[in-house]
Scaffold this active site. Structure first.
Site, PDB file in Angstrom:
ATOM      1  CD  GLU A  66      14.522   0.140   7.644  1.00  0.00           C
ATOM      2  OE1 GLU A  66      14.986   1.083   8.301  1.00  0.00           O
ATOM      3  OE2 GLU A  66      15.177  -0.866   7.345  1.00  0.00           O
TER       4      GLU A  66
ATOM      5  CE  LYS B  29      -1.280   2.998   2.817  1.00  0.00           C
ATOM      6  NZ  LYS B  29      -1.426   4.205   2.018  1.00  0.00           N
TER       7      LYS B  29
ATOM      8  CB  CYS C 155      14.050   8.433   7.530  1.00  0.00           C
ATOM      9  SG  CYS C 155      14.826   7.403   6.289  1.00  0.00           S
TER      10      CYS C 155
ATOM     11  CD  GLU D  37      11.531  11.950  11.186  1.00  0.00           C
ATOM     12  OE1 GLU D  37      10.414  11.607  11.606  1.00  0.00           O
ATOM     13  OE2 GLU D  37      12.189  11.284  10.386  1.00  0.00           O
TER      14      GLU D  37
HETATM   15  P1  NAP Z   1       3.421   8.001   8.040  1.00  0.00           P
HETATM   16  O1  NAP Z   1       2.366   8.978   8.357  1.00  0.00           O
HETATM   17  O2  NAP Z   1       3.781   6.991   9.056  1.00  0.00           O
HETATM   18  O3  NAP Z   1       2.965   7.324   6.653  1.00  0.00           O
HETATM   19  C1  NAP Z   1       3.711   6.298   6.043  1.00  0.00           C
HETATM   20  C2  NAP Z   1       2.740   5.269   5.490  1.00  0.00           C
HETATM   21  O4  NAP Z   1       1.996   4.722   6.569  1.00  0.00           O
HETATM   22  C3  NAP Z   1       1.738   5.822   4.495  1.00  0.00           C
HETATM   23  O5  NAP Z   1       1.506   4.861   3.504  1.00  0.00           O
HETATM   24  C4  NAP Z   1       0.516   6.013   5.371  1.00  0.00           C
HETATM   25  O6  NAP Z   1      -0.708   5.948   4.673  1.00  0.00           O
HETATM   26  C5  NAP Z   1       0.618   4.831   6.285  1.00  0.00           C
HETATM   27  N1  NAP Z   1      -0.151   4.981   7.521  1.00  0.00           N
HETATM   28  C6  NAP Z   1      -0.558   6.126   8.130  1.00  0.00           C
HETATM   29  N2  NAP Z   1      -1.281   5.823   9.244  1.00  0.00           N
HETATM   30  C7  NAP Z   1      -1.339   4.481   9.317  1.00  0.00           C
HETATM   31  C8  NAP Z   1      -1.914   3.560  10.247  1.00  0.00           C
HETATM   32  N3  NAP Z   1      -2.588   3.980  11.324  1.00  0.00           N
HETATM   33  N4  NAP Z   1      -1.791   2.244  10.006  1.00  0.00           N
HETATM   34  C9  NAP Z   1      -1.101   1.814   8.928  1.00  0.00           C
HETATM   35  N5  NAP Z   1      -0.527   2.620   8.029  1.00  0.00           N
HETATM   36  C10 NAP Z   1      -0.626   3.941   8.228  1.00  0.00           C
HETATM   37  O7  NAP Z   1       4.774   8.693   7.668  1.00  0.00           O
HETATM   38  P2  NAP Z   1       4.994   9.948   6.754  1.00  0.00           P
HETATM   39  O8  NAP Z   1       4.986  11.131   7.635  1.00  0.00           O
HETATM   40  O9  NAP Z   1       4.151   9.946   5.581  1.00  0.00           O
HETATM   41  O10 NAP Z   1       6.470   9.624   6.260  1.00  0.00           O
HETATM   42  C11 NAP Z   1       7.568  10.125   6.825  1.00  0.00           C
HETATM   43  C12 NAP Z   1       8.086   9.245   7.965  1.00  0.00           C
HETATM   44  O11 NAP Z   1       8.683   8.087   7.409  1.00  0.00           O
HETATM   45  C13 NAP Z   1       9.175   9.930   8.739  1.00  0.00           C
HETATM   46  O12 NAP Z   1       9.040   9.709  10.103  1.00  0.00           O
HETATM   47  C14 NAP Z   1      10.444   9.263   8.217  1.00  0.00           C
HETATM   48  O13 NAP Z   1      11.530   9.349   9.075  1.00  0.00           O
HETATM   49  C15 NAP Z   1       9.963   7.902   7.966  1.00  0.00           C
HETATM   50  N6  NAP Z   1      10.832   7.216   7.003  1.00  0.00           N
HETATM   51  C16 NAP Z   1      11.662   6.238   7.485  1.00  0.00           C
HETATM   52  C17 NAP Z   1      12.528   5.609   6.613  1.00  0.00           C
HETATM   53  C18 NAP Z   1      13.449   4.543   7.122  1.00  0.00           C
HETATM   54  O14 NAP Z   1      13.958   3.789   6.308  1.00  0.00           O
HETATM   55  N7  NAP Z   1      13.678   4.417   8.414  1.00  0.00           N
HETATM   56  C19 NAP Z   1      12.554   5.949   5.266  1.00  0.00           C
HETATM   57  C20 NAP Z   1      11.688   6.954   4.803  1.00  0.00           C
HETATM   58  C21 NAP Z   1      10.828   7.568   5.712  1.00  0.00           C
HETATM   59  P3  NAP Z   1      -1.458   7.243   4.088  1.00  0.00           P
HETATM   60  O15 NAP Z   1      -1.396   7.003   2.645  1.00  0.00           O
HETATM   61  O16 NAP Z   1      -2.832   7.179   4.619  1.00  0.00           O
HETATM   62  O17 NAP Z   1      -0.701   8.443   4.521  1.00  0.00           O
END
Ligand code: NAP
Length: 463
Positions: free
Chosen positions: A232, A157, A266, A366
């Site tokens: 991650e 997804k 990230c 962050e």
């Molecule tokens: P996010 O809100 O956690 O969203 C990431 C994904 O999770 C999206 O597909 C989102 O769907 C989904 N999601 C949101 N709420 C959910 C729930 N309750 N249950 C299941 N899935 C859910 O993160 P973001 O703010 O978009 O992305 C940035 C974050 O990713 C940052 O914290 C960054 O550090 C982290 N990141 C980590 C890495 C790594 O390798 N460690 C790499 C890249 C990014 P929707 O389509 O609904 O938004």
């Protein structure tokens, strides 16, 4: 009637495409298909799986320009970065096409003449992935390639902001000959799809890249069916500049790490910790170079910094900058914004802040934006203390040509990825992942295929 959601260009606010959100029934149907396809895909021999992955890689490269353009349209990053991400995403497919052929077992000497002991590996089953918007290609292939290489089936997804790149990559996998039920996507809100994934008995593993709070929720929700998890999650990378560092080199590397993808990565440097003896020189050099970065639409030639993905992300950045200024931070450059709420675009000009301290939000949360906060240290122990002072442990960087300082920092920094005189350590052939609340497990390298394999121990007796 199907529910649709809109994908917008964050640089202009314009609608790019309407995408269908899958219903609960359709998502469950896709899960069932992935489950049923598993035994057949697992039975395809490793060399054939490898060949199919290689043809996927080739298709991705043949479509590099159009994939990169799609990525820039939906994510906003400069086209050159999108082209780089297509290569980076391909490198995971290439790496795991080879690793498919190296899933080894072993034999263990038995404690009795009448026994033989062997250990073999088998794929764990259907894998579900949830990916973020900041790397719509690489975050997907980094999961799909090892899963398919191991013999698992896969369903992803993508984030609602950036589904188009992922959809196209999966179409290309099908065109390359990978069975349609072996790799699938579903669209919808994470909170909805996530619950369907975690409650499904057919899904044996959840692999997630995204924020720490969502990761924690997914771990909890996976407990009922005891799924494997790879997480991650968020980061808050320190970047330490020692007194002996090559400052010009450190500035270039800091800019690469901090401002790539408009600071929405990230692993990007979030806390710049500079030895007090070189603080002013480093800060001035950094600010001077940062002023040269061109902010704009990623499709325009020469753009270095694109838009922020959405209003929520933009507001968080502004709030952190304001909080820092109120508490005494000095703005060396930036703190300028170019936004149109009605149209729906948000640009933050690259910002460098000096005199930052631990009372400021930016040192704990962050940032996910093009803001470089600088603080200073006297002794190396103090730099380590500042660096380790958050719950995150993803990436850390340091710049020094002193071997003892470097080894000390390597040994004492609690981070999964360390860049020593290297602002861009990520590579398909190396393990990527975080300690503490930055995650569980590793992606990339030989470590990245293990989480898709079960270990089976066979003891043959009475020989
Ligand atoms: P996010 O809100 O956690 O969203 C990431 C994904 O999770 C999206 O597909 C989102 O769907 C989904 N999601 C949101 N709420 C959910 C729930 N309750 N249950 C299941 N899935 C859910 O993160 P973001 O703010 O978009 O992305 C940035 C974050 O990713 C940052 O914290 C960054 O550090 C982290 N990141 C980590 C890495 C790594 O390798 N460690 C790499 C890249 C990014 P929707 O389509 O609904 O938004």
């Amino acid at each position: 009637m199907a529910t649709m959601f809109n994908v917008y260009n964050p640089a202009t606010g314009e609608l790019i495409e309407e995408v269908t959100a899958h219903t609960e029934g359709e998502i469950k149907q896709a899960i069932k298909k992935g489950h049923l396809a598993f035994k057949k895909w697992a039975a395809v021999n490793a060399h054939e799986r490898s060949k199919l992955l290689r043809s996927w890689s080739q298709k991705v490269q043949e479509n590099k320009e159009s994939l990169a353009k799609t990525m820039t349209l939906e994510n906003g990053k400069p086209l050159a970065e999108s082209l780089g991400e297509v290569d980076y995403a391909t490198s995971y497919i290439d790496w795991y096409a080879e690793e498919a052929k190296r899933i080894y077992g072993r034999t263990i000497p038995a404690a009795s003449e009448s026994k033989r002991i062997t250990v073999s590996k088998q794929p764990i089953g259907l894998v579900a992935a949830i990916t973020p918007w900041n790397f719509p290609a690489a975050m997907m292939t980094r999961k799909a390639a090892p899963a398919l290489a191991a013999g698992c089936t896969f369903i992803v997804k993508p984030a609602v902001e950036t589904p188009l790149t992922t959809i196209r990559l999966i179409e290309l996998a099908h065109e390359a000959g990978i069975p349609t039920d072996a790799i699938q996507y579903v669209n919808g809100r994470g909170s909805v799809v996530g619950d369907i994934f975690t409650s499904s008995e057919f899904i044996r593993k959840i692999t997630f890249t995204g924020s720490t709070p969502v990761g924690k929720q997914l771990i909890k929700n996976s407990a009922d069916t005891v799924k494997h998890v790879t997480m991650e999650l968020g980061g808050h990378a320190p970047l330490i500049v020692a007194e002996d560092a090559d400052l010009d080199f450190a500035v270039t590397q800091t800019i690469g790490s901090k401002f790539r993808n408009a600071g929405q990565t990230c692993v990007c440097a979030n806390r710049i910790i500079v030895h007090e003896s070189v603080l002013d020189v480093f800060a001035d050099k950094l600010a001077k170079e940062v002023q040269k970065l061109k902010v704009g639409n990623g499709l325009e030639e020469g753009t270095n910094v694109g838009p922020i993905i959405n209003k929520k992300g933009y507001e968080k950045i502004v709030s952190q900058v304001n909080d820092a200024i109120e508490k005494g931070a000095q703005v060396l450059t930036g703190n300028k914004y170019d936004t149109d709420e009605e149209k729906g675009y948000y640009f933050v000009h690259p910002t460098v802040l000096k005199n930052v301290n631990s009372t400021m939000d930016i040192m704990h949360e962050e940032t996910f934006g093009p803001v470089a906060p600088i603080t200073s240290f006297k002794e190396i122990e103090e730099a380590v203390e500042i660096a380790n002072s958050t719950p995150f442990g993803l990436a850390a960087y340091f710049f020094t040509n002193n071997y003892k300082t470097g080894m000390y920092l390597h040994d004492h920094l609690d981070f999964g990825i360390i860049g020593w005189n290297d602002g861009g350590p990520s590579a398909a052939h190396a393990p990527f992942g975080g300690m503490k609340e930055s995650g569980l497990g590793r992606e990339g390298g030989i470590e990245g295929i293990e989480p898709y394999l079960e270990t089976k121990y066979l003891s043959v007796g009475n020989l």
